[in-house]
Motif scaffolding. Sequence first.
Motif, PDB file in Angstrom:
ATOM      1  N   THR A 190      57.764 -34.168  20.985  1.00  0.00           N
ATOM      2  CA  THR A 190      57.575 -35.381  21.416  1.00  0.00           C
ATOM      3  C   THR A 190      56.825 -35.837  21.570  1.00  0.00           C
ATOM      4  OG1 THR A 190      59.723 -35.009  23.349  1.00  0.00           O
ATOM      5  CG2 THR A 190      58.639 -37.115  23.578  1.00  0.00           C
ATOM      6  N   GLN A 191      56.227 -36.483  20.853  1.00  0.00           N
ATOM      7  CA  GLN A 191      55.399 -37.198  20.919  1.00  0.00           C
ATOM      8  C   GLN A 191      54.765 -38.796  21.281  1.00  0.00           C
ATOM      9  OE1 GLN A 191      52.118 -37.001  17.077  1.00  0.00           O
ATOM     10  NE2 GLN A 191      54.070 -36.526  16.821  1.00  0.00           N
ATOM     11  N   SER A 192      53.968 -39.624  21.949  1.00  0.00           N
ATOM     12  CA  SER A 192      54.124 -40.860  22.598  1.00  0.00           C
ATOM     13  C   SER A 192      53.352 -41.923  22.477  1.00  0.00           C
ATOM     14  CB  SER A 192      54.644 -40.886  23.914  1.00  0.00           C
ATOM     15  OG  SER A 192      53.782 -40.832  24.782  1.00  0.00           O
ATOM     16  N   VAL A 193      52.963 -43.234  22.340  1.00  0.00           N
ATOM     17  CA  VAL A 193      51.727 -43.506  22.096  1.00  0.00           C
ATOM     18  C   VAL A 193      51.865 -44.609  23.435  1.00  0.00           C
ATOM     19  CG1 VAL A 193      53.139 -44.813  20.269  1.00  0.00           C
ATOM     20  CG2 VAL A 193      50.463 -45.455  20.903  1.00  0.00           C
ATOM     21  N   GLU A 194      51.493 -45.182  23.839  1.00  0.00           N
ATOM     22  CA  GLU A 194      51.577 -46.633  25.037  1.00  0.00           C
ATOM     23  C   GLU A 194      50.137 -47.147  24.342  1.00  0.00           C
ATOM     24  OE1 GLU A 194      50.604 -46.982  30.264  1.00  0.00           O
ATOM     25  OE2 GLU A 194      50.796 -44.889  29.342  1.00  0.00           O
ATOM     26  N   ASN A 195      50.454 -48.927  24.628  1.00  0.00           N
ATOM     27  CA  ASN A 195      49.787 -49.203  23.614  1.00  0.00           C
ATOM     28  C   ASN A 195      49.272 -50.404  24.738  1.00  0.00           C
ATOM     29  OD1 ASN A 195      47.402 -51.429  22.124  1.00  0.00           O
ATOM     30  ND2 ASN A 195      49.723 -51.866  21.105  1.00  0.00           N
ATOM     31  N   THR A 196      48.295 -49.863  25.762  1.00  0.00           N
ATOM     32  CA  THR A 196      47.568 -51.154  26.952  1.00  0.00           C
ATOM     33  C   THR A 196      46.104 -52.103  26.326  1.00  0.00           C
ATOM     34  OG1 THR A 196      46.294 -49.061  27.089  1.00  0.00           O
ATOM     35  CG2 THR A 196      48.054 -49.539  28.717  1.00  0.00           C
ATOM     36  N   SER A 197      46.232 -51.953  24.634  1.00  0.00           N
ATOM     37  CA  SER A 197      45.781 -52.771  24.597  1.00  0.00           C
ATOM     38  C   SER A 197      46.014 -54.299  24.037  1.00  0.00           C
ATOM     39  CB  SER A 197      45.417 -52.082  22.995  1.00  0.00           C
ATOM     40  OG  SER A 197      45.816 -52.849  21.822  1.00  0.00           O
ATOM     41  N   GLU A 323      57.612 -43.380  20.735  1.00  0.00           N
ATOM     42  CA  GLU A 323      57.718 -42.124  21.697  1.00  0.00           C
ATOM     43  C   GLU A 323      58.907 -41.681  20.090  1.00  0.00           C
ATOM     44  OE1 GLU A 323      59.478 -40.961  24.992  1.00  0.00           O
ATOM     45  OE2 GLU A 323      60.783 -40.135  24.243  1.00  0.00           O
ATOM     46  N   VAL A 324      58.558 -40.609  19.908  1.00  0.00           N
ATOM     47  CA  VAL A 324      59.573 -40.074  18.840  1.00  0.00           C
ATOM     48  C   VAL A 324      59.457 -38.677  19.438  1.00  0.00           C
ATOM     49  CG1 VAL A 324      58.032 -39.417  17.589  1.00  0.00           C
ATOM     50  CG2 VAL A 324      59.971 -39.113  16.254  1.00  0.00           C
ATOM     51  N   THR A 325      60.799 -37.506  18.783  1.00  0.00           N
ATOM     52  CA  THR A 325      60.681 -36.425  19.433  1.00  0.00           C
ATOM     53  C   THR A 325      60.788 -35.251  18.178  1.00  0.00           C
ATOM     54  OG1 THR A 325      61.406 -36.574  21.632  1.00  0.00           O
ATOM     55  CG2 THR A 325      61.936 -34.570  20.428  1.00  0.00           C
ATOM     56  N   THR A 326      60.562 -34.821  17.763  1.00  0.00           N
ATOM     57  CA  THR A 326      61.517 -33.689  16.413  1.00  0.00           C
ATOM     58  C   THR A 326      60.999 -32.361  16.977  1.00  0.00           C
ATOM     59  OG1 THR A 326      58.893 -33.065  15.947  1.00  0.00           O
ATOM     60  CG2 THR A 326      59.943 -34.763  15.429  1.00  0.00           C
ATOM     61  N   ARG A 327      61.796 -31.317  16.704  1.00  0.00           N
ATOM     62  CA  ARG A 327      61.848 -29.460  16.817  1.00  0.00           C
ATOM     63  C   ARG A 327      60.502 -29.119  15.452  1.00  0.00           C
ATOM     64  NH1 ARG A 327      67.640 -28.743  18.039  1.00  0.00           N
ATOM     65  NH2 ARG A 327      68.085 -29.938  16.489  1.00  0.00           N
ATOM     66  N   LEU A 328      59.771 -27.549  16.174  1.00  0.00           N
ATOM     67  CA  LEU A 328      59.509 -27.006  15.667  1.00  0.00           C
ATOM     68  C   LEU A 328      60.285 -25.367  15.503  1.00  0.00           C
ATOM     69  CD1 LEU A 328      57.153 -25.656  13.313  1.00  0.00           C
ATOM     70  CD2 LEU A 328      56.236 -25.480  15.855  1.00  0.00           C
ATOM     71  N   PHE A 329      60.547 -24.968  14.483  1.00  0.00           N
ATOM     72  CA  PHE A 329      61.477 -23.482  14.681  1.00  0.00           C
ATOM     73  C   PHE A 329      60.133 -22.876  14.116  1.00  0.00           C
ATOM     74  CE2 PHE A 329      63.024 -19.796  12.539  1.00  0.00           C
ATOM     75  CZ  PHE A 329      64.101 -19.152  13.357  1.00  0.00           C
ATOM     76  N   ALA A 330      59.991 -21.406  15.118  1.00  0.00           N
ATOM     77  CA  ALA A 330      59.040 -20.517  14.388  1.00  0.00           C
ATOM     78  C   ALA A 330      59.374 -19.168  15.302  1.00  0.00           C
ATOM     79  CB  ALA A 330      57.531 -20.721  14.947  1.00  0.00           C
ATOM     80  N   GLY A 331      59.901 -18.182  14.255  1.00  0.00           N
ATOM     81  CA  GLY A 331      60.604 -16.997  14.736  1.00  0.00           C
ATOM     82  C   GLY A 331      61.324 -16.143  14.199  1.00  0.00           C
TER      83      GLY A 331
END
Length: 607
Positions: A190-197, A323-331
């Motif tokens: 889950t990647q997010s960015v909070e813009n307090t600029s 915010e955006v959520t992605t998944r990664l399969f590694a196995g």
Amino acid sequence: MDDQNKNLILATALSFLVILVWFVLFPPPEQTPPAEQPAVTASEDGTAVAPSSAASSDASGQGVVTAEEQPEAPRVAIDTPRLSGSISLRGGRIDQLSLKDYEVSLEPDADIVELLSPVGTPSAYYALYGWAPGAGLSLEDVPGPNTNWRVEAGETLSPENPVTLSWTNDKNMTFRRVLSVDEDYMFTVTQSVENTSSAAASLAPYGILARHGIGEDADLPGLKEFFILHEGVVGMTDGTLAEIDYSDMRDFEIDPTERAQAEVFQVQENGWIGFTDHYWMTTLIPEPGSPFRAAAKYDDRRKIYQTETVLPTVTVEAGQSAEVTTRLFAGAKEWESIREYQRGGVLKFVDSIDWGWFFFLTKPIFWLLHELNLLIGNMGWAIIGLTLIIKAILFPLAFKSYVSMAKMKELQPQMEALKEKAGDDRQKMQQGMMELYKKEKVNPAAGCLPILLQIPIFFSLYKVIFVTLELRHAPWFGPFQDLSAPDPTSIFNLFGLLPWAAPEPESLMALIFIGILPLLLGISMWLQQKLNPAPTDPTQQMIFAWMPWVFMFMLGGFASGLVVYWIANNTITFTQQYLIMRSQGYTPDVFGNIKSGFKRTPKDSGK
């Protein structure tokens, strides 16, 4: 010429021809979706880079960021029931990952399989995430492959404990990355960015899988490069499967704006993309319902292969967050695990397993084999059980075939009389034969059909045994501890009684001194032949004499599980044919045919 022998020769010749054609032509050329505007660029030294443009026209900037080596970078450990590894805080890369349940070989001290490895190792292979800058931002304002993250929460990534990384740029924008993992092989990012600029900013989230060291002169450990196995890019685009071999990636056209060879396609709702090897896979999986741009790319200078996903650009107003959520399969490509992920929303994820041309056969055959293995607890006996079930399904057809063959034997005296009466008039003889067949309701071609039906089943089972992880290192008994590998026995180790290994499968010695399973295969084919007298024609007789032993050597280097199937199939076929022909009043003289086979002339040649 005996029509039954003609049919058998024809069926066998067709089988042999199809086998040869299969190995020459399989697999078919892959089709990939039409290319869109490329979404990624390569750095000057060929390492993984951030996208040069976002998925929206608002994004801009060249976006070249190098994933640099920094062994001393701090790390966050990964420890799950099935995975071990670590995350580098340099770029937040998932770049060390090993599979606890799998070892590289059957040796007692074998290492566990290492899937991902960091930049600087011989075959670097890693996943990284970041944001592509859009309006109001530059590359220095967004996290990329070389950003130095700090741990905000969590110590070791495990199913119970997610980890949160954070980084704040000079414009007072805070980026966070929350990583979690399940009990198997799926990471959630889950990647997010909070813009307090004080100003709005546009940016697009992306994910990259990069692997180094694969090329015409650089071999990746474990890469088979076998023509019936797909290794390379695998992806799903709104229900359409895309498969691109590593060799085909090297033929991508070069886009001057991207400075790399790329193939790009747009996903409207559901999809995923990644790399697949024989038994292992990494896959980037955006959330279902999210459009994104996927790309496969090759850098010819550094032999770097990449797959990327770039999601649509978002505009974050001052004081807001996104915010955006992605998944990664590694196995490991375990059918049960992948099927559960598919049921959880990953579109057609089971198709990431290379089912091949005959997917309509390989999928049900594997399912049945898998269920039998769960029931019996041994893959070797499961293969024999599968053979019994297949023969039971085909029994009605086999019954008609063997009844027809028995009737043909009963008609042998009448056929010989027709031949003598017709003399050299072949047309008259054929007309007489057809009338006889019609009168007695016999189909001379009936014997071919069961043999021909075995061809796609044989290919499908071969595909299942070769490509599926469940057959890897699957034991049977004694020396047969890997049914996906060739027979390990030979005369050199007294067929497994002595503790040393047989000759290497690729060597000439292995071709000559074959194992016990290929030998049993040849014997079972030879006995099956002896249900019928040898043909009177010397050429046919020679073909029949050599056929079992040719197949024995030809299949000697195949997976031992496939040879087990073939032996079981021949044994069941022999039993069925003998009993059915006896029930129709014709008793095959097996021992008499064996004795006549050791004579120079056929038993009934009249010489």
